[in-house]
Motif scaffolding. Structure first.
Motif, PDB file in Angstrom:
ATOM      1  N   PHE A 114       0.844  -1.194   0.000  1.00  0.00           N
ATOM      2  CA  PHE A 114       0.000   0.000   0.000  1.00  0.00           C
ATOM      3  C   PHE A 114       0.879   1.243   0.000  1.00  0.00           C
ATOM      4  CE2 PHE A 114      -2.073  -3.455   2.179  1.00  0.00           C
ATOM      5  CZ  PHE A 114      -3.302  -3.519   1.546  1.00  0.00           C
ATOM      6  N   ASP A 115       0.599   2.163  -0.931  1.00  0.00           N
ATOM      7  CA  ASP A 115       1.364   3.398  -0.961  1.00  0.00           C
ATOM      8  C   ASP A 115       0.832   4.360   0.105  1.00  0.00           C
ATOM      9  OD1 ASP A 115      -0.935   4.615  -1.992  1.00  0.00           O
ATOM     10  OD2 ASP A 115      -0.105   4.948  -3.992  1.00  0.00           O
ATOM     11  N   ARG A 119      -3.443   3.290  -1.774  1.00  0.00           N
ATOM     12  CA  ARG A 119      -3.698   2.523  -2.992  1.00  0.00           C
ATOM     13  C   ARG A 119      -2.931   1.207  -2.961  1.00  0.00           C
ATOM     14  NH1 ARG A 119      -3.773   7.978  -4.402  1.00  0.00           N
ATOM     15  NH2 ARG A 119      -1.532   8.003  -3.985  1.00  0.00           N
ATOM     16  N   LEU A 134      -1.483  -0.958 -10.095  1.00  0.00           N
ATOM     17  CA  LEU A 134      -1.935  -0.013  -9.088  1.00  0.00           C
ATOM     18  C   LEU A 134      -3.450  -0.085  -9.073  1.00  0.00           C
ATOM     19  CD1 LEU A 134      -1.019   2.321  -7.132  1.00  0.00           C
ATOM     20  CD2 LEU A 134      -1.534   3.893  -9.032  1.00  0.00           C
ATOM     21  N   ASP A 136      -7.359   0.637  -7.114  1.00  0.00           N
ATOM     22  CA  ASP A 136      -8.187   1.343  -6.144  1.00  0.00           C
ATOM     23  C   ASP A 136      -8.517   0.370  -5.008  1.00  0.00           C
ATOM     24  OD1 ASP A 136     -10.899   2.026  -4.910  1.00  0.00           O
ATOM     25  OD2 ASP A 136     -10.512   3.831  -6.091  1.00  0.00           O
ATOM     26  N   PRO A 137      -8.250   0.710  -3.746  1.00  0.00           N
ATOM     27  CA  PRO A 137      -8.417  -0.265  -2.669  1.00  0.00           C
ATOM     28  C   PRO A 137      -9.864  -0.638  -2.373  1.00  0.00           C
ATOM     29  CG  PRO A 137      -7.892   1.893  -1.762  1.00  0.00           C
ATOM     30  CD  PRO A 137      -7.746   2.005  -3.252  1.00  0.00           C
ATOM     31  N   THR A 142      -8.302  -1.123 -11.868  1.00  0.00           N
ATOM     32  CA  THR A 142      -6.912  -0.894 -12.219  1.00  0.00           C
ATOM     33  C   THR A 142      -6.691   0.573 -12.572  1.00  0.00           C
ATOM     34  OG1 THR A 142      -6.613  -3.159 -13.019  1.00  0.00           O
ATOM     35  CG2 THR A 142      -5.068  -1.501 -13.820  1.00  0.00           C
ATOM     36  N   LEU A 143      -5.771   1.214 -11.845  1.00  0.00           N
ATOM     37  CA  LEU A 143      -5.430   2.611 -12.106  1.00  0.00           C
ATOM     38  C   LEU A 143      -4.221   2.734 -13.026  1.00  0.00           C
ATOM     39  CD1 LEU A 143      -5.787   3.940  -8.429  1.00  0.00           C
ATOM     40  CD2 LEU A 143      -7.531   3.880 -10.230  1.00  0.00           C
ATOM     41  N   GLN A 200       1.055  10.322 -10.844  1.00  0.00           N
ATOM     42  CA  GLN A 200      -0.184  10.778 -11.474  1.00  0.00           C
ATOM     43  C   GLN A 200       0.143  11.865 -12.489  1.00  0.00           C
ATOM     44  OE1 GLN A 200      -3.180  12.038  -8.662  1.00  0.00           O
ATOM     45  NE2 GLN A 200      -4.838  11.305  -9.980  1.00  0.00           N
ATOM     46  N   TRP A 206      -2.856   7.551 -13.856  1.00  0.00           N
ATOM     47  CA  TRP A 206      -1.650   7.078 -13.191  1.00  0.00           C
ATOM     48  C   TRP A 206      -0.796   6.286 -14.161  1.00  0.00           C
ATOM     49  CZ3 TRP A 206      -0.221   8.130  -8.152  1.00  0.00           C
ATOM     50  CH2 TRP A 206      -1.184   8.757  -7.357  1.00  0.00           C
TER      51      TRP A 206
END
Length: 527
Positions: A114-115, A119, A134, A136-137, A142-143, A200, A206
């Motif tokens: 987790f960043d 995320r 990456l 979205d939690p 998928t970002l 971003q 992203w």
């Protein structure tokens, strides 16, 4: 009679067809649910009752200066390999389940990190190559995505219809860590160590950006199977795992026993080889050194001033006479745990033939050889005990699960399960030995279990035998203090929900994530 090999080959044929389709598919940004197999309405969706939050007293492992904060940085949660998260996992209050299918077949997201923004950063294995993602939690959408090279084991599985090669392969990015600047550090299948940032863009989208690429091939044999090299004549030595030490060097290990470092400032490479030994697991790091277990011995390393790994001490263990069902190779299946209140300990399991043992050692470099072993504790039943997952460590306590009988997603189809079991072992306060505190009958075939120190619950991924042949998978919470079951929540049915060695990970928002064969599952309390 259908043998496990025939089942695996039949499954491989399905995989080949799906992999061909997948190779021409473009991954969608929005997550699709993992399909449920028939029978999900015929099994209980929830057992037990919500548990109260009872934080576990004690101090967390040291925060590694070159890793993301504890609980966020890698498969085993921190540099010490404790398998603990400081976040409150689900308590079983109307738990809700969501999932994300990452590929037509395959797509398992093993290590989850987790960043700083919460995320999810994970690597998901598909048959066209590993995908760094990456996510979205909450929605699991998928970002951003970065494609890693395909592993040799995948090419071999498809061309030789030997699916087991994939399930015994721990290389190619399955183990990675998130550093103190939220960058992914991993070793890909080309024997390159990559450091990858995510950012971003101006339009809000992203992307991943490779900041550093260190080529290990001058030190590591790399004549590996690829689509253009189906019959190599040389040696292929995949890189298993990477971790930083307290001076910022990136350490790496290979399957065939190479141990090396990269100096990020200069790119200087150094390595040694443990001749005749394999390293299939990750490793742990503390201020006093780097702890690595091979299929023959447990090691403590430090780096010389030029970065060359130096052995501080070596301790052999009982490696048994063969590979057990539920193990990747003939040796310990654990990443070392670095723990202890009154003393500095390191714990692993062995591969003794009759009963596996939990082994605890004093890890100081100046400890006399005769005083290094603290205890040897046999666990689980005669002729049916092994683990290929890390222990959980907190304070002076260890938790171990039994993986005996699990091989791959074909092993537990048609309602089958494993003998199972879990146990808590405590080192005595005076260091004179160890005692078994409790034993549980939880059947967790192959997960890396976790402890939420914020609520005192252990989390296992369970599959129970079913007389109707339904393959139902559950997230099960167990009281750390007593070993009593608290509750279980159905996550899904069928092989797509088999976690196949992936861990449970507790996120900063209290969600429990489980990597499964077809992607990722999330369980969080309702309301």
């Amino acid at each position: 009679m259908t043998t496990p090999t025939r089942r695996a080959r039949a499954f491989a044929l399905i995989v080949v067809a799906s992999a061909i389709t997948l190779a021409f598919a473009t991954p969608a940004a929005l997550a699709d649910d993992i399909p449920l197999a028939p029978g999900h309405r015929l099994v209980a969706s929830y057992d037990g009752a919500p548990a109260p939050a009872r934080p576990v007293p004690g101090e967390a492992p040291d925060q590694h200066p070159y890793l993301a904060p504890n609980g966020r940085s890698g498969m085993h949660a921190d540099g010490a390999g404790s398998g603990t998260h400081p976040f409150p996992g689900p308590l079983g209050r109307d738990p809700r389940v969501s999932s994300a299918q990452m590929a037509a077949v395959g797509g398992e997201c093993a290590t989850a990190t987790f960043d700083a923004g919460g995320r999810l950063v994970t690597v998901c294995g598909t048959f066209s190559g590993f995908l760094l993602k990456l996510l979205d939690p909450r929605t699991l959408d998928t970002l951003a995505e970065y494609k890693l090279p395909q592993r040799s084991s995948t090419v071999e599985a498809i061309t030789r219809l030997d699916f087991a090669r994939i399930f015994k392969d721990t290389s190619g990015g399955a183990y990675f860590y998130l550093d103190n600047q939220d960058r992914v550090v991993l070793a890909d299948s080309r024997q390159h160590v990559l450091r990858i940032a995510h950012r971003q863009k101006g339009d809000g989208a992203w992307e991943f950006v490779v900041e550093d690429d260190w080529d290990l091939t001058p030190l590591v044999p790399h004549d590996c199977v690829t689509w253009t090299n189906l019959f190599p004549s040389g040696v292929c030595d995949p890189v298993t795992s990477v971790m930083p030490d307290y001076d910022g060097r990136v350490w790496w290990v290979t399957r065939l026993g190479r141990v090396g470092t990269v100096d990020p400032a200069t790119g200087t490479l150094r390595s040694i080889r443990l001749a005749g030994e394999e390293i299939q697991n990750s490793f742990s790091v503390a201020r006093d050194g780097v702890s690595i277990v091979s299929d023959h011995a447990l090691y403590s390393f430090r780096a010389e001033p030029d970065g060359t790994p130096r052995i501080q001490w070596r301790q052999t263990y009982d490696r048994g006479t063969g590979t057990k069902p539920g193990s990747v190779n003939q040796g310990s299946g654990t990443t070392p745990d670095l723990f202890g209140i009154e003393d500095d300990y390191v714990a692993i399991t062995d591969n003794a033939d009759d009963r596996m043992n939990v082994l605890v050692y004093r890890r100081g470099a100046d400890v006399p050889a005769a005083d290094r072993l603290v205890c040897t504790v046999p666990v689980f039943g005669s002729g049916a005990s092994t683990t290929d997952n890390s222990l959980i460590s907190w304070g002076n306590s260890l938790v171990v699960e039994n993986n005996y009988g699990y091989e791959n997603p074909t092993t537990l189809t048609f309602g089958r399960s494993v003998v199972g079991g879990a146990a808590r072992i405590d080192v005595r306060p005076d260091g004179s030995g160890c005692d078994t505190v409790w034993e549980s009958d939880v059947r967790s075939p192959s997960t890396v279990p976790k402890l939420s120190t914020a609520n005192g619950l252990l989390y296992f991924y369970e599959k129970r035998p079913n007389p109707l042949g339904i393959d139902a998978w559950y997230l099960t919470a167990v009281d750390f203090r007593t070993g009593a079951r608290a509750w279980s929540r159905l996550t899904g049915t069928g092989p797509a929900y088999d976690n196949n060695w992936a861990p449970i990970t507790i996120g900063p928002d209290g969600t429990a994530y489980i990597g499964v064969f077809n992607g990722l599952v999330a369980v969080r309390d309702g309301g």
